[in-house]
Write a protein that holds these residues in place. Structure first.
Motif, PDB file in Angstrom:
ATOM      1  N   LEU A  56     -23.922   6.567  63.185  1.00  0.00           N
ATOM      2  CA  LEU A  56     -24.649   6.244  61.954  1.00  0.00           C
ATOM      3  C   LEU A  56     -24.612   4.748  61.677  1.00  0.00           C
ATOM      4  CD1 LEU A  56     -26.193   7.240  59.430  1.00  0.00           C
ATOM      5  CD2 LEU A  56     -23.960   7.517  58.325  1.00  0.00           C
ATOM      6  N   ILE A 105     -18.763   8.697  54.523  1.00  0.00           N
ATOM      7  CA  ILE A 105     -19.908   7.784  54.602  1.00  0.00           C
ATOM      8  C   ILE A 105     -19.754   6.679  53.565  1.00  0.00           C
ATOM      9  CG2 ILE A 105     -22.399   7.564  54.230  1.00  0.00           C
ATOM     10  CD1 ILE A 105     -22.640  10.436  55.443  1.00  0.00           C
ATOM     11  N   ALA A 146     -28.744   9.908  63.672  1.00  0.00           N
ATOM     12  CA  ALA A 146     -27.307  10.076  63.914  1.00  0.00           C
ATOM     13  C   ALA A 146     -26.952  11.545  64.126  1.00  0.00           C
ATOM     14  CB  ALA A 146     -26.508   9.499  62.747  1.00  0.00           C
ATOM     15  N   ALA A 206     -29.728   8.666  59.206  1.00  0.00           N
ATOM     16  CA  ALA A 206     -28.892   9.865  59.268  1.00  0.00           C
ATOM     17  C   ALA A 206     -29.482  10.943  60.173  1.00  0.00           C
ATOM     18  CB  ALA A 206     -28.663  10.420  57.863  1.00  0.00           C
ATOM     19  N   THR A 265     -29.980  17.617  58.184  1.00  0.00           N
ATOM     20  CA  THR A 265     -29.340  16.308  58.009  1.00  0.00           C
ATOM     21  C   THR A 265     -28.621  16.256  56.673  1.00  0.00           C
ATOM     22  OG1 THR A 265     -31.025  15.259  59.380  1.00  0.00           O
ATOM     23  CG2 THR A 265     -29.778  13.819  57.910  1.00  0.00           C
TER      24      THR A 265
END
Length: 79
Positions: free
Chosen positions: A15, A49, A26, A23, A38
């Motif tokens: 990410l 995050i 990733a 995202a 996601t």
């Protein structure tokens, strides 16, 4: 800090590297199935995050500020 799965670790790493903050990209690079949304991955890793984003900003903010100042001082250098 809680224990993360291998896919979660990969997701977080890519990410902030190869996916450049995307995202969805990733999630795919981490190997999650297409049936995994996601948003479910992001929601499950919200704290991680957030923490990594803070670290990313703190390590790149100074360089970004200097770059913006350089552009403002010499806008014709952009071409």
């Amino acid at each position: 800090m809680r224990k993360l799965t291998e896919k979660q670790e990969i997701f977080l790493n890519v990410l902030f590297e190869e996916a450049k903050g995307d995202a969805t990209k990733a999630r795919k690079l981490a190997g999650y199935a297409e049936t995994v949304s996601t948003s479910s991955v992001v929601n499950s890793l919200q704290d991680e995050i957030s923490e990594r984003t803070k670290k990313f900003i703190s390590t790149t903010a100074t360089k970004a500020a200097f770059s913006m100042k350089q552009i403002m001082d010499s806008p014709t250098d952009l071409g």
